[in-house]
Design an enzyme around this catalytic site. Structure first.
Site, PDB file in Angstrom:
ATOM      1  N   THR A   1      40.808  22.897  43.232  1.00 26.55           N
ATOM      2  CA  THR A   1      41.439  21.615  43.498  1.00 26.55           C
ATOM      3  C   THR A   1      41.190  20.614  42.390  1.00 26.55           C
ATOM      4  OG1 THR A   1      39.493  20.934  44.768  1.00 26.55           O
ATOM      5  CG2 THR A   1      41.316  21.887  45.981  1.00 26.55           C
TER       6      THR A   1
ATOM      7  N   THR B   1      31.136  35.497  30.561  1.00 26.03           N
ATOM      8  CA  THR B   1      32.426  35.049  31.046  1.00 26.03           C
ATOM      9  C   THR B   1      32.968  34.024  30.092  1.00 26.03           C
ATOM     10  OG1 THR B   1      31.857  35.463  33.290  1.00 26.03           O
ATOM     11  CG2 THR B   1      33.540  33.834  32.932  1.00 26.03           C
TER      12      THR B   1
ATOM     13  N   ASN C   1      32.023  24.226  41.308  1.00 27.09           N
ATOM     14  CA  ASN C   1      32.628  25.472  41.781  1.00 27.09           C
ATOM     15  C   ASN C   1      33.131  25.388  43.210  1.00 27.09           C
ATOM     16  OD1 ASN C   1      32.387  27.720  39.638  1.00 27.09           O
ATOM     17  ND2 ASN C   1      30.495  26.557  39.474  1.00 27.09           N
TER      18      ASN C   1
END
Length: 391
Positions: free
Chosen positions: A391, A183, A386
């Site tokens: 936020t 990723t 995570n």
């Protein structure tokens, strides 16, 4: 013959490439959040993308172009432009239409999934780009998300005939790293006079033992991208030298991503040998690098070799407790059914586990297959990062 020398110029190491990073207001506190790579000449481009079926809009947009050349890559962080449907594609078209004096521009994104791009902020950010800038470190910083540090690497390759070429890269990635194209985003530039066919063949081959051998948490992202761009400006090329230099870059960056794994404190190499074949060895190595039980044992600095043995057995490959050997660095803790793990051995193994970098070796004792995978521990900080990501 050739020699490969490390240089400190990132994606600007090769002749004719420029890069920079700016703040467009996508991140708070005026942090850099947009970057570009620009070449004076159009480039052949090779690529490898995510295996995730929920492919992000930038990748679908890229693939729809077919066979093409480009001289401009736009990268934004903070927003992945994934799961945004046709609107996500249209947003890319609208943004790239504002890029002036470039050829077939492409876009890459990283960040939160399921939110449309803040188009106007990105369009306004493009106006701040200076295509004559050579600020590779700023570009590498701008593409970071949860990364603790930027990731760059570059080499100059001197050939026997007196010619030379360069190759440089920047990458980001710290979470959602899984051995199925990690990723990550990675952008590699070179002035080597390499054909598109060679570029793609070599990139595919090197990816298998670098980015595809890395694991942080077992999750494969929607946006995984490796782009290799060549403007051929040097006029020089040697296939073996190019492949070795590309491997050095991608291997280094893959290990940097694992080392920077969200909350990670340890970088571990899983060296599997003695498998029936290389495929079996790869299966075992990746199973170990991806095992949550193994990762949590690493975090706790617990030399629980039983979890290693269990993961090997659960991988489905041909193996046996009578032929298996397990070592932490050079310390053998299990040898073909012989238990060496007394209190003295446990103390020695525990010392190995306190290191921030070590190797766990598994010899299956079946055949000649081998493979190395790379992983890290996982702990409280990963959960914290995570749990609060949006936020």
């Amino acid at each position: 013959m050739y020699n490969i020398v490390q240089v400190d110029s990132g994606v600007c190491a090769s002749d004719g490439f420029y890069a920079d990073g700016i703040s467009a207001g996508l991140k708070p506190d005026n942090a850099k959040d947009m970057a570009f790579i620009y070449s004076e000449d159009e480039c052949e481009i090779a690529s490898v993308f995510t295996t995730n079926k929920m492919t992000a809009a930038p990748i679908r947009h890229f693939r729809a172009k077919g066979d093409f050349k480009t001289n401009f890559v736009l990268i934004n962080s903070k927003n992945a432009n994934a799961m945004t449907g046709k609107a996500g594609i249209s947003d890319i078209d609208e943004i790239l239409c504002t890029c002036q004096n470039v050829i077939n521009p492409v876009m890459s994104s990283t960040g939160v999934i399921g939110v449309r791009l803040p188009k106007q902020k990105i369009i306004d950010g493009i106006k701040l780009f200076d295509l004559t800038a050579k600020n590779p470190h700023a570009a590498a910083s701008a593409i970071m998300t949860t990364d603790k540090f930027s990731k760059e690497c570059a080499f100059k390759v001197n050939l026997e005939d007196g010619t030379s070429f360069s190759i440089g890269a920047m990458a980001k990635g710290a979470g959602m790293i899984n051995p199925a194209m990690a990723t990550m985003l990675c952008f590699i530039t070179t002035d080597a006079d390499v054909s598109k066919t060679d570029m793609q063949e070599i990139l595919d081959e090197v990816t298998k033992t670098t980015f595809n051998a890395a694991s942080v948490d077992g999750d494969t992202s929607t946006n995984d991208t490796v782009m290799l761009l060549s403007n051929a400006k040097s006029g020089a090329y040697n296939r073996d030298a190019f492949k070795e230099a590309l491997f050095k870059i991608m291997h280094f960056l893959a290990l940097e991503m694992v080392r920077d794994g969200e909350g990670a404190t340890k970088l571990v190499t899983y060296n599997v040998t003695g498998a029936k074949d290389n495929t079996d060895a790869e299966i075992v190595a990746k199973a170990l690098s991806n095992s949550l039980l193994v990762k949590t044992a690493l975090f706790g600095e617990d030399p629980n070799w039983g979890r290693i043995a269990s993961t090997v057995g659960a991988s489905g490959v041909e193996c046996s407790e009578e032929s298996l050997k397990i070592s932490f660095d050079n310390l053998c803790v299990y040898d073909c059914g012989e238990l060496y793990f007394d209190s003295d051995m446990e103390k020695k193994a525990s010392v190995v586990m306190t290191h921030n970098k070590f190797t766990i070796s598994c010899d299956l004792g079946i055949g000649n297959g081998s493979f190395k995978a790379y992983g890290c521990d996982i702990g409280h900080e990963y959960i914290k990062i995570n749990a609060d990501y949006r936020t």
